[in-house]
Scaffold this active site. Structure first.
Site, PDB file in Angstrom:
ATOM      1  CG  LEU A  17      80.610  73.735  52.861  1.00 40.99           C
ATOM      2  CD1 LEU A  17      81.452  73.641  51.594  1.00 40.99           C
ATOM      3  CD2 LEU A  17      79.247  74.354  52.519  1.00 40.99           C
ATOM      4  CG  HIS A  18      85.144  70.745  57.519  1.00 42.62           C
ATOM      5  ND1 HIS A  18      85.285  69.870  56.484  1.00 42.62           N
ATOM      6  CD2 HIS A  18      86.358  70.805  58.112  1.00 42.62           C
ATOM      7  CE1 HIS A  18      86.518  69.402  56.463  1.00 42.62           C
ATOM      8  NE2 HIS A  18      87.202  69.955  57.446  1.00 42.62           N
ATOM      9  NE  ARG A  19      89.527  71.658  54.272  1.00 43.20           N
ATOM     10  CZ  ARG A  19      90.253  70.852  55.014  1.00 43.20           C
ATOM     11  NH1 ARG A  19      90.917  71.331  56.049  1.00 43.20           N
ATOM     12  NH2 ARG A  19      90.333  69.584  54.750  1.00 43.20           N
TER      13      ARG A  19
END
Ligand code: UD1
Length: 387
Positions: free
Chosen positions: A207-209
């Site tokens: 998860l990094h957007r």
């Protein structure tokens, strides 16, 4: 043939490794430029080690910043090197800020230097202009001389934007070259065992957007769903620095505490985890493709994907949008009940481990080069080319 190959951020490293290796013909030179967009040991060095990448010939050391700062710093640092080296090709991969920055420098200097731009992974489109990567993709494709596509669905996207067909060449997915080459090494690593979880009985998450992790409500929805899934099976989350910073700032540490949170992991470690996960939940582009090849069900935590082929010909599904804890949970349940298929059982055309060879052949053909037998004469001069 001299090709300057640019890598900047984590998802680039596994794409350039096989290209540099394939550029091994006599009279050929692959010159690696690392922009330094990613710089942490776990975001960069670990990949060089795992993938056997050579030391970069040039390290631009640009680091983090706003999009404008990062892009501008790469451009400023890259320009004098390009002028100095005058390669036949500047090869850029993917859709990160470094990709566009170097393509733009080369395109502007082409009349003077003659260096042409090749974009590997051309033609992917999410249609979402709020994503910085979409802007990077469209603009890079617009100025590239050679567009090397990973899947056939990229071609209509490019043609619809008025890109001449003779600039577009289907080569397949270069990331899969690296995946197939590293899979047995990765499986021997037994990362699940090291983390104390059982193969096929854990969920793996990345998860990094910004659209997920810079928004407190979106981040909370995902983390709540994950905390609930964690009551059913362990949830492993190698945490991106951006996400860690935000989870702390938004005071969501209690939700993270219910998961198996680790530092970002290297390439082989990640492949070990991905190949033995029951389900992957992710907002990454690359993982949608990797799970497809590995036959692992994937839930994509985004509004849309630029890789729809992983939905139609792979194991990917979209979580309902906007993300809610219930929606993510339901998508996870469906993915889990789909179950896994065998490695390589259902893969798109050209995801076969031989893409880098096709990339290098396309570069040679377009520049009028032939691979010379060992000890043979060097390639034709720049002026002989007709790019
Ligand atoms: C970039 C790419 C994205 C890719 C992702 C993979 C763009 C526009 N985005 O996003 O497409 O999926 O890389 O990770 O190019 N940071 C560190 N150490 C690092 C790198 C970053 O701590 O080595 C932190 C910094 O606080 C930085 C933040 O992470 O500000 C974001 O890094 P940045 O490179 O700007 O974008 P990513 O979110 O990583």
């Amino acid at each position: 043939m001299k090709a300057m190959v640019v890598a900047g951020a984590r998802p680039n490293f596994m794409k350039v490794a096989p290209i540099l290796r394939a550029l091994g013909g006599a009279g050929e030179e692959g010159i690696l430029v690392h922009t330094g967009q990613h710089y942490d040991t776990q975001m960069s060095d670990a990949f060089f080690r795992d993938l056997g990448l050579p030391e970069p010939a040039y390290h631009l050391g640009v680091g983090s910043g706003t999009h404008a700062q990062q892009t501008a710093r790469v451009m400023e640092a890259f320009e004098p090197i390009l002028v100095d080296i005058r390669p036949d090709w500047v090869v850029v991969v993917g859709d990160v800020n470094s990709t566009l920055a170097c393509a733009l420098v080369a395109a502007k200097l082409k009349p003077e230097l003659g260096s042409a731009v090749a974009h590997v992974e051309a033609g992917l489109r999410s249609g979402d202009w709020r994503m910085p990567e979409e802007i990077n993709r469209v603009l890079t494709d617009r100025i590239a001389d050679l567009l090397l596509t990973p899947s056939r669905d990229a071609h209509p996207n490019l043609l619809a934007e008025g890109i001449p067909a003779d600039r577009i060449v289907f080569v397949g997915n270069v990331m899969i070259d690296t995946l197939l080459a590293q899979l047995s090494v990765a499986q021997r690593l037994d990362m699940p065992g090291r983390l104390g979880v059982r193969p096929n009985e854990f969920a793996l998450v990345t998860l990094h957007r910004p659209s997920n992790v810079d928004e407190p409500a979106a981040l909370r929805a995902v983390l709540e769903a994950l905390a609930e899934i964690a009551t059913q099976m362990p949830v492993v989350l190698p945490l991106h620095p951006r996400t860690r910073k935000n989870a702390d700032a938004f005071r969501m540490a209690d939700l993270l505490a219910r998961l198996h949170v680790t530092e970002p992991v290297g390439y082989t470690e990640m492949l070990s985890l991905t190949s033995s996960a029951a389900v992957v939940l992710t907002d990454s582009g690359g993982l949608q493709e990797e799970t497809t090849v590995l036959g692992v069900p994937c839930v994509t935590l985004r509004e849309q994907t630029e890789r729809p082929i992983t939905l139609s010909e792979g194991t990917n599904r979209m979580a309902p949008w906007p993300l809610t804890a219930t929606g993510v949970r339901a998508a996870f349940d469906e993915a889990l009940s789909d179950g896994r298929v065998g490695v390589g059982e259902r893969v798109p055309d050209g995801w076969d481990g031989r893409t880098a060879e096709r990339v290098v052949s396309a570069l040679r053909e377009r520049s009028g080069f032939k691979a010379q037998p060992s000890g043979g004469p060097a390639s034709k001069s720049l002026n002989d080319k007709n790019l």
